[in-house]
Write a protein that holds these residues in place. Structure first.
Motif, PDB file in Angstrom:
ATOM      1  N   ALA A  79       1.170  14.204 -20.826  1.00  0.00           N
ATOM      2  CA  ALA A  79      -0.140  13.687 -21.231  1.00  0.00           C
ATOM      3  C   ALA A  79      -0.100  13.244 -22.690  1.00  0.00           C
ATOM      4  O   ALA A  79      -0.641  12.191 -23.043  1.00  0.00           O
ATOM      5  CB  ALA A  79      -1.226  14.741 -21.013  1.00  0.00           C
ATOM      6  N   GLN A  80       0.550  14.027 -23.529  1.00  0.00           N
ATOM      7  CA  GLN A  80       0.657  13.664 -24.940  1.00  0.00           C
ATOM      8  C   GLN A  80       1.486  12.392 -25.122  1.00  0.00           C
ATOM      9  O   GLN A  80       1.168  11.551 -25.959  1.00  0.00           O
ATOM     10  CB  GLN A  80       1.247  14.818 -25.734  1.00  0.00           C
ATOM     11  N   HIS A  81       2.527  12.254 -24.319  1.00  0.00           N
ATOM     12  CA  HIS A  81       3.345  11.035 -24.364  1.00  0.00           C
ATOM     13  C   HIS A  81       2.496   9.817 -24.002  1.00  0.00           C
ATOM     14  O   HIS A  81       2.563   8.787 -24.670  1.00  0.00           O
ATOM     15  CB  HIS A  81       4.527  11.175 -23.403  1.00  0.00           C
ATOM     16  N   LEU A  82       1.686   9.939 -22.940  1.00  0.00           N
ATOM     17  CA  LEU A  82       0.823   8.827 -22.528  1.00  0.00           C
ATOM     18  C   LEU A  82      -0.194   8.497 -23.612  1.00  0.00           C
ATOM     19  O   LEU A  82      -0.473   7.327 -23.883  1.00  0.00           O
ATOM     20  CB  LEU A  82       0.120   9.156 -21.210  1.00  0.00           C
ATOM     21  N   LEU A  83      -0.749   9.519 -24.241  1.00  0.00           N
ATOM     22  CA  LEU A  83      -1.727   9.304 -25.317  1.00  0.00           C
ATOM     23  C   LEU A  83      -1.078   8.565 -26.488  1.00  0.00           C
ATOM     24  O   LEU A  83      -1.639   7.605 -27.016  1.00  0.00           O
ATOM     25  CB  LEU A  83      -2.321  10.637 -25.764  1.00  0.00           C
ATOM     26  N   LYS A  84       0.124   8.979 -26.871  1.00  0.00           N
ATOM     27  CA  LYS A  84       0.841   8.289 -27.954  1.00  0.00           C
ATOM     28  C   LYS A  84       1.129   6.838 -27.572  1.00  0.00           C
ATOM     29  O   LYS A  84       1.005   5.934 -28.407  1.00  0.00           O
ATOM     30  CB  LYS A  84       2.147   9.011 -28.273  1.00  0.00           C
ATOM     31  N   GLN A  85       1.501   6.630 -26.324  1.00  0.00           N
ATOM     32  CA  GLN A  85       1.786   5.275 -25.857  1.00  0.00           C
ATOM     33  C   GLN A  85       0.520   4.417 -25.909  1.00  0.00           C
ATOM     34  O   GLN A  85       0.561   3.260 -26.313  1.00  0.00           O
ATOM     35  CB  GLN A  85       2.341   5.347 -24.433  1.00  0.00           C
ATOM     36  N   ALA A  86      -0.601   4.997 -25.503  1.00  0.00           N
ATOM     37  CA  ALA A  86      -1.876   4.261 -25.532  1.00  0.00           C
ATOM     38  C   ALA A  86      -2.257   3.914 -26.965  1.00  0.00           C
ATOM     39  O   ALA A  86      -2.688   2.793 -27.247  1.00  0.00           O
ATOM     40  CB  ALA A  86      -2.978   5.081 -24.866  1.00  0.00           C
ATOM     41  N   ILE A  87      -2.078   4.845 -27.865  1.00  0.00           N
ATOM     42  CA  ILE A  87      -2.385   4.580 -29.272  1.00  0.00           C
ATOM     43  C   ILE A  87      -1.463   3.475 -29.798  1.00  0.00           C
ATOM     44  O   ILE A  87      -1.889   2.618 -30.567  1.00  0.00           O
ATOM     45  CB  ILE A  87      -2.252   5.866 -30.114  1.00  0.00           C
ATOM     46  N   GLY A  88      -0.225   3.466 -29.348  1.00  0.00           N
ATOM     47  CA  GLY A  88       0.738   2.458 -29.781  1.00  0.00           C
ATOM     48  C   GLY A  88       0.368   1.045 -29.365  1.00  0.00           C
ATOM     49  O   GLY A  88       0.792   0.079 -29.999  1.00  0.00           O
ATOM     50  N   GLN A  89      -0.423   0.904 -28.306  1.00  0.00           N
ATOM     51  CA  GLN A  89      -0.842  -0.434 -27.896  1.00  0.00           C
ATOM     52  C   GLN A  89      -1.932  -0.974 -28.802  1.00  0.00           C
ATOM     53  O   GLN A  89      -2.170  -2.170 -28.847  1.00  0.00           O
ATOM     54  CB  GLN A  89      -1.293  -0.433 -26.427  1.00  0.00           C
ATOM     55  N   ASP A  90      -2.609  -0.092 -29.504  1.00  0.00           N
ATOM     56  CA  ASP A  90      -3.534  -0.420 -30.589  1.00  0.00           C
ATOM     57  C   ASP A  90      -4.527  -1.538 -30.296  1.00  0.00           C
ATOM     58  O   ASP A  90      -4.454  -2.622 -30.850  1.00  0.00           O
ATOM     59  CB  ASP A  90      -2.743  -0.751 -31.856  1.00  0.00           C
ATOM     60  N   SER A  91      -5.461  -1.229 -29.439  1.00  0.00           N
ATOM     61  CA  SER A  91      -6.575  -2.138 -29.183  1.00  0.00           C
ATOM     62  C   SER A  91      -7.790  -1.628 -29.942  1.00  0.00           C
ATOM     63  O   SER A  91      -8.106  -0.444 -29.891  1.00  0.00           O
ATOM     64  CB  SER A  91      -6.882  -2.175 -27.680  1.00  0.00           C
ATOM     65  N   VAL A  92      -8.451  -2.509 -30.628  1.00  0.00           N
ATOM     66  CA  VAL A  92      -9.628  -2.136 -31.415  1.00  0.00           C
ATOM     67  C   VAL A  92     -10.707  -1.525 -30.529  1.00  0.00           C
ATOM     68  O   VAL A  92     -11.457  -0.652 -30.947  1.00  0.00           O
ATOM     69  CB  VAL A  92     -10.175  -3.374 -32.164  1.00  0.00           C
ATOM     70  N   THR A  93     -10.749  -1.951 -29.281  1.00  0.00           N
ATOM     71  CA  THR A  93     -11.803  -1.524 -28.364  1.00  0.00           C
ATOM     72  C   THR A  93     -11.890  -0.012 -28.224  1.00  0.00           C
ATOM     73  O   THR A  93     -12.977   0.545 -28.220  1.00  0.00           O
ATOM     74  CB  THR A  93     -11.566  -2.140 -26.966  1.00  0.00           C
ATOM     75  N   VAL A  94     -10.758   0.670 -28.105  1.00  0.00           N
ATOM     76  CA  VAL A  94     -10.778   2.115 -27.859  1.00  0.00           C
ATOM     77  C   VAL A  94     -10.021   2.925 -28.911  1.00  0.00           C
ATOM     78  O   VAL A  94      -9.826   4.115 -28.745  1.00  0.00           O
ATOM     79  CB  VAL A  94     -10.220   2.447 -26.451  1.00  0.00           C
ATOM     80  N   ARG A  95      -9.624   2.287 -29.981  1.00  0.00           N
ATOM     81  CA  ARG A  95      -8.827   2.961 -31.013  1.00  0.00           C
ATOM     82  C   ARG A  95      -9.493   4.248 -31.492  1.00  0.00           C
ATOM     83  O   ARG A  95      -8.868   5.310 -31.543  1.00  0.00           O
ATOM     84  CB  ARG A  95      -8.597   2.026 -32.192  1.00  0.00           C
ATOM     85  N   HIS A  96     -10.757   4.161 -31.847  1.00  0.00           N
ATOM     86  CA  HIS A  96     -11.466   5.323 -32.394  1.00  0.00           C
ATOM     87  C   HIS A  96     -11.470   6.486 -31.400  1.00  0.00           C
ATOM     88  O   HIS A  96     -11.191   7.630 -31.769  1.00  0.00           O
ATOM     89  CB  HIS A  96     -12.895   4.919 -32.774  1.00  0.00           C
ATOM     90  N   ASP A  97     -11.763   6.191 -30.136  1.00  0.00           N
ATOM     91  CA  ASP A  97     -11.806   7.246 -29.110  1.00  0.00           C
ATOM     92  C   ASP A  97     -10.433   7.882 -28.904  1.00  0.00           C
ATOM     93  O   ASP A  97     -10.321   9.102 -28.746  1.00  0.00           O
ATOM     94  CB  ASP A  97     -12.318   6.684 -27.784  1.00  0.00           C
TER      95      ASP A  97
END
Length: 108
Positions: A79-97
């Motif tokens: 789960a942490q790996h997926l979260l890091k991967q999602a953050i790495g895609q860096d979309s302004v839309t959900v960055r804060h969340d």
């Protein structure tokens, strides 16, 4: 429903994210699964969305996994790996969340 959940997971593992997401749309009630099952299902959806470079979809699925079982996000290495991967895609839309979720999980 369990069979469909397993089919979704299988499609993601085989790299067929579009098919997995289409199958997932037909699952009526994820709430019938136990907490860990719901969290794992949403983590599977996260992976499918990340394969499609859909960070908002991945972010929503991660937040649903967190709602189902916050412990999964905090202690599950996958789960942490997926979260890091999602953050790495860096979309302004959900960055804060995603950053808030990462802070709660102890990743930041």
């Amino acid at each position: 429903m369990d069979a469909t959940v397993h089919r979704v997971r299988g499609e993601v593992v085989l790299g067929r994210s579009s098919k997995a997401l289409r199958l997932a749309e037909h699952i009526d009630s994820v709430d019938a699964l136990d907490r860990e099952g719901r969290a794992r299902f949403y983590l599977t959806l996260t992976r499918a969305h990340l394969h499609q470079r859909n960070q908002p979809g991945a972010g929503l699925a991660l937040m649903q996994a967190d709602r189902a079982s916050p412990e999964e996000i905090r202690f599950n290495v996958y789960a942490q790996h997926l979260l890091k991967q999602a953050i790495g895609q860096d979309s302004v839309t959900v960055r804060h969340d995603l950053y808030r979720l990462a802070e709660r999980a102890g990743l930041l």
